[in-house]
Scaffold this motif. Sequence first.
Motif, mmCIF file in Angstrom:
data_model
loop_
_atom_site.group_PDB
_atom_site.id
_atom_site.type_symbol
_atom_site.label_atom_id
_atom_site.label_comp_id
_atom_site.label_asym_id
_atom_site.label_seq_id
_atom_site.Cartn_x
_atom_site.Cartn_y
_atom_site.Cartn_z
ATOM 1 N N ARG A 37 0.798 -1.190 0.133
ATOM 2 C CA ARG A 37 -0.010 -0.095 -0.025
ATOM 3 C C ARG A 37 0.984 1.292 0.210
ATOM 4 N NH1 ARG A 37 -5.445 -1.091 1.814
ATOM 5 N NH2 ARG A 37 -5.578 -3.330 1.959
ATOM 6 N N THR A 38 2.177 1.099 -0.247
ATOM 7 C CA THR A 38 2.934 2.136 -0.117
ATOM 8 C C THR A 38 3.583 2.495 -1.669
ATOM 9 O OG1 THR A 38 3.775 1.547 2.117
ATOM 10 C CG2 THR A 38 5.289 3.080 0.914
ATOM 11 N N ALA A 39 3.255 3.694 -2.283
ATOM 12 C CA ALA A 39 3.779 4.147 -3.552
ATOM 13 C C ALA A 39 5.214 4.123 -3.803
ATOM 14 C CB ALA A 39 2.917 5.469 -3.833
ATOM 15 N N ASP A 40 6.154 4.611 -2.717
ATOM 16 C CA ASP A 40 7.382 4.726 -2.669
ATOM 17 C C ASP A 40 7.873 3.433 -2.435
ATOM 18 O OD1 ASP A 40 9.903 5.826 -2.704
ATOM 19 O OD2 ASP A 40 9.686 6.978 -0.944
ATOM 20 N N PRO A 41 8.894 3.005 -3.676
ATOM 21 C CA PRO A 41 9.679 1.682 -3.431
ATOM 22 C C PRO A 41 10.406 1.608 -2.412
ATOM 23 C CG PRO A 41 9.502 2.383 -5.933
ATOM 24 C CD PRO A 41 8.666 3.481 -4.975
ATOM 25 N N ALA A 42 11.299 2.889 -2.173
ATOM 26 C CA ALA A 42 12.228 2.954 -1.053
ATOM 27 C C ALA A 42 11.677 2.599 0.081
ATOM 28 C CB ALA A 42 12.925 4.183 -1.024
ATOM 29 N N GLU A 43 10.472 3.473 0.404
ATOM 30 C CA GLU A 43 9.608 3.061 1.708
ATOM 31 C C GLU A 43 9.130 1.665 2.049
ATOM 32 O OE1 GLU A 43 7.830 4.289 5.382
ATOM 33 O OE2 GLU A 43 9.395 4.955 4.225
ATOM 34 N N ALA A 44 8.595 1.167 0.927
ATOM 35 C CA ALA A 44 8.324 -0.115 0.727
ATOM 36 C C ALA A 44 9.355 -1.128 1.367
ATOM 37 C CB ALA A 44 7.578 -0.696 -0.471
ATOM 38 N N ALA A 45 10.684 -0.853 0.757
ATOM 39 C CA ALA A 45 11.637 -1.657 1.139
ATOM 40 C C ALA A 45 12.181 -1.369 2.618
ATOM 41 C CB ALA A 45 12.897 -1.404 0.446
ATOM 42 N N ARG A 46 11.957 -0.381 2.995
ATOM 43 C CA ARG A 46 12.330 0.082 4.382
ATOM 44 C C ARG A 46 11.566 -0.640 5.391
ATOM 45 N NH1 ARG A 46 10.528 2.144 8.490
ATOM 46 N NH2 ARG A 46 8.730 2.814 7.534
ATOM 47 N N ILE A 47 10.236 -0.729 4.882
ATOM 48 C CA ILE A 47 8.989 -1.540 5.764
ATOM 49 C C ILE A 47 9.298 -2.705 5.888
ATOM 50 C CG2 ILE A 47 6.566 -2.165 5.729
ATOM 51 C CD1 ILE A 47 5.900 0.568 4.663
ATOM 52 N N LEU A 48 9.766 -3.425 4.830
ATOM 53 C CA LEU A 48 9.960 -5.075 4.797
ATOM 54 C C LEU A 48 11.257 -5.236 5.659
ATOM 55 C CD1 LEU A 48 9.051 -5.841 1.023
ATOM 56 C CD2 LEU A 48 7.630 -6.324 3.135
ATOM 57 N N SER A 49 12.257 -4.454 5.462
ATOM 58 C CA SER A 49 13.611 -4.589 6.059
ATOM 59 C C SER A 49 13.355 -4.356 7.658
ATOM 60 C CB SER A 49 14.653 -3.678 5.711
ATOM 61 O OG SER A 49 14.474 -2.367 6.242
ATOM 62 N N ASP A 50 12.044 -3.897 8.146
ATOM 63 C CA ASP A 50 12.153 -3.731 9.324
ATOM 64 C C ASP A 50 11.444 -4.857 10.208
ATOM 65 O OD1 ASP A 50 13.082 -1.001 9.643
ATOM 66 O OD2 ASP A 50 10.979 -0.140 9.630
ATOM 67 N N HIS A 51 10.877 -5.885 9.239
ATOM 68 C CA HIS A 51 10.320 -6.865 9.422
ATOM 69 C C HIS A 51 10.746 -8.146 8.647
ATOM 70 C CE1 HIS A 51 7.428 -5.018 12.050
ATOM 71 N NE2 HIS A 51 7.118 -3.963 11.054
ATOM 72 N N PRO A 52 12.059 -8.609 9.053
ATOM 73 C CA PRO A 52 12.705 -9.523 8.116
ATOM 74 C C PRO A 52 12.083 -10.809 8.063
ATOM 75 C CG PRO A 52 13.919 -9.346 9.985
ATOM 76 C CD PRO A 52 12.864 -8.184 10.023
ATOM 77 N N GLY A 53 12.408 -11.684 7.118
ATOM 78 C CA GLY A 53 11.810 -13.232 6.856
ATOM 79 C C GLY A 53 11.045 -13.299 5.451
ATOM 80 N N PRO A 54 11.053 -14.663 5.238
ATOM 81 C CA PRO A 54 10.728 -15.000 4.042
ATOM 82 C C PRO A 54 9.196 -14.724 3.735
ATOM 83 C CG PRO A 54 11.086 -17.062 5.414
ATOM 84 C CD PRO A 54 11.469 -15.829 6.184
ATOM 85 N N SER A 55 8.805 -14.369 2.660
ATOM 86 C CA SER A 55 7.386 -14.034 2.567
ATOM 87 C C SER A 55 6.583 -15.653 2.493
ATOM 88 C CB SER A 55 7.166 -13.638 1.091
ATOM 89 O OG SER A 55 5.635 -13.299 0.872
ATOM 90 N N LEU A 56 5.463 -15.765 2.999
ATOM 91 C CA LEU A 56 4.583 -16.893 3.040
ATOM 92 C C LEU A 56 3.395 -16.651 2.179
ATOM 93 C CD1 LEU A 56 4.960 -17.953 6.760
ATOM 94 C CD2 LEU A 56 6.307 -18.740 4.964
ATOM 95 N N ARG A 57 3.353 -15.689 1.521
ATOM 96 C CA ARG A 57 2.375 -15.433 0.528
ATOM 97 C C ARG A 57 2.175 -16.351 -0.782
ATOM 98 N NH1 ARG A 57 1.719 -8.768 -0.561
ATOM 99 N NH2 ARG A 57 0.720 -8.527 1.556
ATOM 100 N N THR A 58 1.168 -16.673 -0.947
ATOM 101 C CA THR A 58 0.971 -17.741 -2.064
ATOM 102 C C THR A 58 0.271 -16.708 -3.138
ATOM 103 O OG1 THR A 58 -1.130 -18.595 -1.435
ATOM 104 C CG2 THR A 58 0.949 -19.708 -0.879
ATOM 105 N N GLU A 59 0.639 -16.547 -4.225
ATOM 106 C CA GLU A 59 0.006 -15.629 -5.527
ATOM 107 C C GLU A 59 -0.830 -16.724 -6.395
ATOM 108 O OE1 GLU A 59 -0.148 -12.522 -5.289
ATOM 109 O OE2 GLU A 59 1.368 -12.612 -3.442
ATOM 110 N N ASN A 60 -1.862 -16.407 -6.844
ATOM 111 C CA ASN A 60 -2.611 -17.112 -7.763
ATOM 112 C C ASN A 60 -1.964 -17.018 -9.224
ATOM 113 O OD1 ASN A 60 -4.209 -18.168 -5.716
ATOM 114 N ND2 ASN A 60 -5.819 -16.426 -6.118
#
Length: 60
Positions: A37-60
């Motif tokens: 939900r974040t338009a800025d790619p750098a901000e999105a990367a920062r959010i993810l780096s604050d919560h490390p770990g592999p993604s468990l999402r499954t995409e259709n």
Amino acid sequence: MRGSDPTRDEYLAAAREMADTGRPTLARLLAEEAADRTADPAEAARILSDHPGPSLRTEN
């Protein structure tokens, strides 16, 4: 997060709460949603780096 569609900040707050209560996997999933939900790619990367770990999402 009731009623209307949750905002990025609501997802971030929930992710922090899950991390603080020892639920890192749920924290990561909420952080991924916040990053989506974040338009800025750098901000999105920062959010993810604050919560490390592999993604468990499954995409259709």
